[in-house]
Motif scaffolding. Structure first.
Motif, PDB file in Angstrom:
ATOM      1  N   PRO A 180       0.827  -1.211   0.000  1.00 21.56           N
ATOM      2  CA  PRO A 180       0.000   0.000   0.000  1.00 21.56           C
ATOM      3  C   PRO A 180       0.860   1.259   0.000  1.00 21.56           C
ATOM      4  N   GLY A 181       0.466   2.217  -0.828  1.00 23.89           N
ATOM      5  CA  GLY A 181       1.155   3.497  -0.887  1.00 23.89           C
ATOM      6  C   GLY A 181       2.311   3.563  -1.864  1.00 23.89           C
ATOM      7  N   GLU A 182       2.724   2.438  -2.439  1.00 28.40           N
ATOM      8  CA  GLU A 182       3.846   2.450  -3.375  1.00 28.40           C
ATOM      9  C   GLU A 182       3.420   2.953  -4.754  1.00 28.40           C
ATOM     10  N   TRP A 183       4.427   3.182  -5.597  1.00 31.25           N
ATOM     11  CA  TRP A 183       4.214   3.514  -7.006  1.00 31.25           C
ATOM     12  C   TRP A 183       4.604   2.285  -7.824  1.00 31.25           C
ATOM     13  N   VAL A 184       3.648   1.780  -8.596  1.00 32.00           N
ATOM     14  CA  VAL A 184       3.823   0.517  -9.314  1.00 32.00           C
ATOM     15  C   VAL A 184       3.422   0.710 -10.769  1.00 32.00           C
ATOM     16  N   LEU A 185       4.163   0.080 -11.670  1.00 29.03           N
ATOM     17  CA  LEU A 185       3.881   0.125 -13.106  1.00 29.03           C
ATOM     18  C   LEU A 185       3.671  -1.286 -13.627  1.00 29.03           C
ATOM     19  N   ASP A 186       2.541  -1.503 -14.296  1.00 28.96           N
ATOM     20  CA  ASP A 186       2.288  -2.727 -15.057  1.00 28.96           C
ATOM     21  C   ASP A 186       2.436  -2.342 -16.523  1.00 28.96           C
ATOM     22  N   LEU A 187       3.529  -2.771 -17.140  1.00 31.52           N
ATOM     23  CA  LEU A 187       3.928  -2.222 -18.435  1.00 31.52           C
ATOM     24  C   LEU A 187       3.125  -2.773 -19.607  1.00 31.52           C
ATOM     25  N   ALA A 188       2.610  -3.983 -19.496  1.00 34.30           N
ATOM     26  CA  ALA A 188       1.804  -4.591 -20.567  1.00 34.30           C
ATOM     27  C   ALA A 188       0.568  -5.181 -19.902  1.00 34.30           C
ATOM     28  N   ALA A 189      -0.419  -4.328 -19.624  1.00 33.59           N
ATOM     29  CA  ALA A 189      -1.402  -4.614 -18.583  1.00 33.59           C
ATOM     30  C   ALA A 189      -2.662  -5.337 -19.034  1.00 33.59           C
ATOM     31  N   ALA A 190      -3.064  -5.227 -20.300  1.00 34.73           N
ATOM     32  CA  ALA A 190      -4.333  -5.832 -20.719  1.00 34.73           C
ATOM     33  C   ALA A 190      -4.239  -7.360 -20.665  1.00 34.73           C
ATOM     34  N   PRO A 191      -5.364  -8.013 -20.350  1.00 32.58           N
ATOM     35  CA  PRO A 191      -6.713  -7.469 -20.143  1.00 32.58           C
ATOM     36  C   PRO A 191      -6.992  -6.934 -18.747  1.00 32.58           C
ATOM     37  N   GLY A 192      -6.045  -7.072 -17.817  1.00 30.62           N
ATOM     38  CA  GLY A 192      -6.225  -6.445 -16.519  1.00 30.62           C
ATOM     39  C   GLY A 192      -6.182  -7.366 -15.323  1.00 30.62           C
ATOM     40  N   GLY A 193      -5.948  -8.658 -15.523  1.00 28.91           N
ATOM     41  CA  GLY A 193      -5.922  -9.574 -14.393  1.00 28.91           C
ATOM     42  C   GLY A 193      -4.840  -9.238 -13.389  1.00 28.91           C
ATOM     43  N   LYS A 194      -3.625  -9.052 -13.870  1.00 31.88           N
ATOM     44  CA  LYS A 194      -2.519  -8.747 -12.963  1.00 31.88           C
ATOM     45  C   LYS A 194      -2.642  -7.328 -12.422  1.00 31.88           C
ATOM     46  N   THR A 195      -3.114  -6.385 -13.249  1.00 30.57           N
ATOM     47  CA  THR A 195      -3.304  -5.007 -12.787  1.00 30.57           C
ATOM     48  C   THR A 195      -4.279  -4.948 -11.616  1.00 30.57           C
ATOM     49  N   THR A 196      -5.431  -5.586 -11.762  1.00 34.88           N
ATOM     50  CA  THR A 196      -6.436  -5.517 -10.702  1.00 34.88           C
ATOM     51  C   THR A 196      -5.998  -6.288  -9.461  1.00 34.88           C
ATOM     52  N   HIS A 197      -5.197  -7.328  -9.639  1.00 30.87           N
ATOM     53  CA  HIS A 197      -4.647  -8.051  -8.489  1.00 30.87           C
ATOM     54  C   HIS A 197      -3.666  -7.159  -7.726  1.00 30.87           C
ATOM     55  N   ILE A 198      -2.807  -6.464  -8.466  1.00 35.81           N
ATOM     56  CA  ILE A 198      -1.870  -5.520  -7.845  1.00 35.81           C
ATOM     57  C   ILE A 198      -2.638  -4.434  -7.097  1.00 35.81           C
ATOM     58  N   ALA A 199      -3.688  -3.890  -7.732  1.00 40.88           N
ATOM     59  CA  ALA A 199      -4.479  -2.829  -7.100  1.00 40.88           C
ATOM     60  C   ALA A 199      -5.077  -3.294  -5.782  1.00 40.88           C
ATOM     61  N   ALA A 200      -5.580  -4.525  -5.768  1.00 39.50           N
ATOM     62  CA  ALA A 200      -6.163  -5.055  -4.536  1.00 39.50           C
ATOM     63  C   ALA A 200      -5.104  -5.221  -3.456  1.00 39.50           C
ATOM     64  N   ARG A 201      -3.922  -5.686  -3.843  1.00 36.51           N
ATOM     65  CA  ARG A 201      -2.839  -5.835  -2.865  1.00 36.51           C
ATOM     66  C   ARG A 201      -2.368  -4.471  -2.344  1.00 36.51           C
ATOM     67  N   MET A 202      -2.512  -3.430  -3.152  1.00 40.67           N
ATOM     68  CA  MET A 202      -2.152  -2.072  -2.729  1.00 40.67           C
ATOM     69  C   MET A 202      -3.285  -1.392  -1.966  1.00 40.67           C
ATOM     70  N   ARG A 203      -4.441  -2.042  -1.894  1.00 35.21           N
ATOM     71  CA  ARG A 203      -5.617  -1.542  -1.174  1.00 35.21           C
ATOM     72  C   ARG A 203      -6.084  -0.189  -1.700  1.00 35.21           C
ATOM     73  N   ASN A 204      -5.978  -0.023  -3.018  1.00 35.40           N
ATOM     74  CA  ASN A 204      -6.426   1.219  -3.662  1.00 35.40           C
ATOM     75  C   ASN A 204      -5.724   2.448  -3.096  1.00 35.40           C
ATOM     76  N   THR A 205      -4.422   2.318  -2.833  1.00 35.62           N
ATOM     77  CA  THR A 205      -3.625   3.457  -2.376  1.00 35.62           C
ATOM     78  C   THR A 205      -2.385   3.565  -3.252  1.00 35.62           C
ATOM     79  N   GLY A 206      -1.638   4.662  -3.095  1.00 30.07           N
ATOM     80  CA  GLY A 206      -0.442   4.854  -3.899  1.00 30.07           C
ATOM     81  C   GLY A 206      -0.790   5.202  -5.333  1.00 30.07           C
ATOM     82  N   VAL A 207       0.092   4.836  -6.249  1.00 29.14           N
ATOM     83  CA  VAL A 207      -0.095   5.089  -7.683  1.00 29.14           C
ATOM     84  C   VAL A 207       0.146   3.793  -8.435  1.00 29.14           C
ATOM     85  N   LEU A 208      -0.793   3.433  -9.278  1.00 26.88           N
ATOM     86  CA  LEU A 208      -0.661   2.269 -10.150  1.00 26.88           C
ATOM     87  C   LEU A 208      -0.853   2.735 -11.588  1.00 26.88           C
TER      88      LEU A 208
END
Length: 471
Positions: free
Chosen positions: A103-131
């Protein structure tokens, strides 16, 4: 199912030896659907208690499960529309586990579609920081946006740029970067006949060349002391150990890390490439015959040093007319504070952005953050993305429906609902989870569920007995 390419079979037999036969049988299927619970909305144990499908756990991912009923249609269920889960291959669930975003970190998903890994990362970050979720293909980027919206992600910026352009702007900016690289897709053979038809040794080599270039650009955006995770859904060592070996030789400031290992995490195979660095054994291979999922390759790298980049905070930049319209809506409809420190107007669209606009202006940004709604003359109209990230207690007028209520089907099909209701906006929810907006007019609820989401659902799926019910 189409037969595997002969050369692919020969290569896997040479590398796996007697194990190749069981590997090829597992790769051929049958495919078992993975389901990852969206912890932004519900705890895994709470979803298990209400799940319409029989589930077994994914051993390396606490929020991950395998659906044991091969006839289930989880993508058509209202819980899917409510964003309670994402259908994801169990092997792919290991990405966010290994990257371990905080939570609170800055994270980049460079090849993100369709979004499975992106949304998993977002949940682990608890909707904080920058994704930042980047996708270079516009059509796939639109699918990414739909999934980010459905799962209630608020702190993600969606971009549509080639990696070199991002690296030129964001040198050393991120705590963690994921490269889920385009690959020859050998792990997709079970469910994608086109991947079988398109496979060739030459395609493997072309993919490896592209992956090396992408990984080098990604490395530029990792801060000193930050983390870089390289991932593919293929088994070819040229695209896996070979790419990482070349990267380590060219980037001595990165170290290949040996991550915490589950028993199903096989080691990397340096012996499968010429002159392979023994450290490549620290990589992770997932195989379809050793656990649930198609199979994946992961290499977790850490950059030397420990330096925090300067990251300016996001400030409000909302013109007075837009702010007045937004505040009027918020005061009339909402029971939570208005987001501050990032409200912006983009054409007629109002967003809350987690990243200072100076950092992304000039880039192709599809969504600069949480899309709150549109400015219509002097009136604010909320967007579906706003609804999907709310809780019912945050809205003054809510129609919360049980799953068996026929109005659930009616709403998801776009039909109006009967009142009576006080004039204004109403949040439609399913057992405490938002589905979208309606507007009360003359005693009826005008359905505002997005037209592009209205499709066949569980209420129209025939069961084996000929009756209608859950898939």
């Amino acid at each position: 199912m189409e037969p595997f390419p002969e050369r692919f079979v020969e290569r896997m037999q040479a590398w796996l030896g007697p194990e190749a036969a069981i590997f090829l049988r597992a790769l051929a299927g049958p495919y078992r659907t993975g389901l990852r619970v969206n912890t932004l909305k519900i705890r895994p144990e709470a979803f298990q208690a209400c799940s319409p499908f029989p589930l077994s756990p994914v051993p390396w991912c606490p929020e991950g499960f395998v659906i044991e009923d091969p006839e289930a249609r989880p993508g058509l269920h209202p819980y899917h529309a409510a964003g309670l889960y994402y259908l994801q291959d169990p092997s792919a669930m290991a990405a966010a586990v290994l990257l371990d975003p905080q939570p609170g970190e800055w994270v980049l998903d460079l090849a993100a579609a369709p979004g499975g890994k992106t949304t998993h990362i977002a949940a682990r970050m608890r909707n904080t920081g920058v994704l930042v979720a980047n996708e270079i293909q516009p059509r796939r980027a639109s699918i990414l946006a739909l999934n980010v919206e459905r799962l209630g992600v608020t702190h993600a910026i969606l971009t549509n740029e080639p990696p070199p352009r991002l690296a030129d702007r964001w040198e050393g900016l991120f705590d963690r970067v994921l490269v889920d690289a385009p690959c020859s897709g050998e792990g997709m053979f079970a469910r994608d006949p086109e991947a079988i038809r398109a496979w060739s040794v030459e395609r493997v080599r072309r993919s490896a060349a592209l992956q090396k270039a992408i990984l080098s650009e990604a490395a530029r955006m990792v801060r000193p002391g930050g983390w870089l995770l390289y991932a593919t859904c293929t088994f070819a060592p040229e695209e896996n150990e070979g790419v990482v070996d070349a990267f380590l030789k060219a980037h001595p400031d990165f170290e290949l890390v040996d991550p915490p290992r589950h028993p199903a995490f096989d080691r990397g195979r340096p012996e499968w490439i010429e002159g392979g660095d023994p450290r490549l054994a620290r990589a992770v291979r997932l195989w379809p015959h050793r656990g649930p999922g198609h199979g994946h390759f992961y290499a977790l790298l850490r950059r030397a040093g420990e330096e925090r980049p300067h990251r300016p905070g996001s400030e409000d930049d909302l013109p007075g007319r837009a702010r007045r319209a937004l505040e009027a809506f918020w005061g009339e409809i909402m029971a939570r504070p208005l987001p501050e420190g990032g409200l912006i107007l983009r054409e007629d669209q109002i967003y809350w952005t987690p990243m200072a606009p100076a950092l992304w202006r000039g880039l192709r940004v599809l969504r600069p953050g949480w899309w709150l709604g549109r400015l219509r003359k002097d009136r604010f109209e909320p967007d579906h993305a706003l609804a999907m990230a709310l809780r019912p207690e945050e809205v003054l007028q809510v129609l919360d429906l049980p799953l068996e209520d026929p109005r659930v089907a009616a709403y998801l099909q776009g039909h109006p609902l009967e009142g009576p209701w006080a004039e204004g906006w109403v949040l439609i929810a399913l057992e405490g989870f938002p589905l979208g907006w309606a507007r009360a007019e003359r005693g009826r609820l005008k359905n505002l569920y997005p037209r592009h989401l209205r499709s066949i659902g569980w209420w129209e799926v025939e069961t084996g007995s000929g009756s209608r019910g859950h898939p």
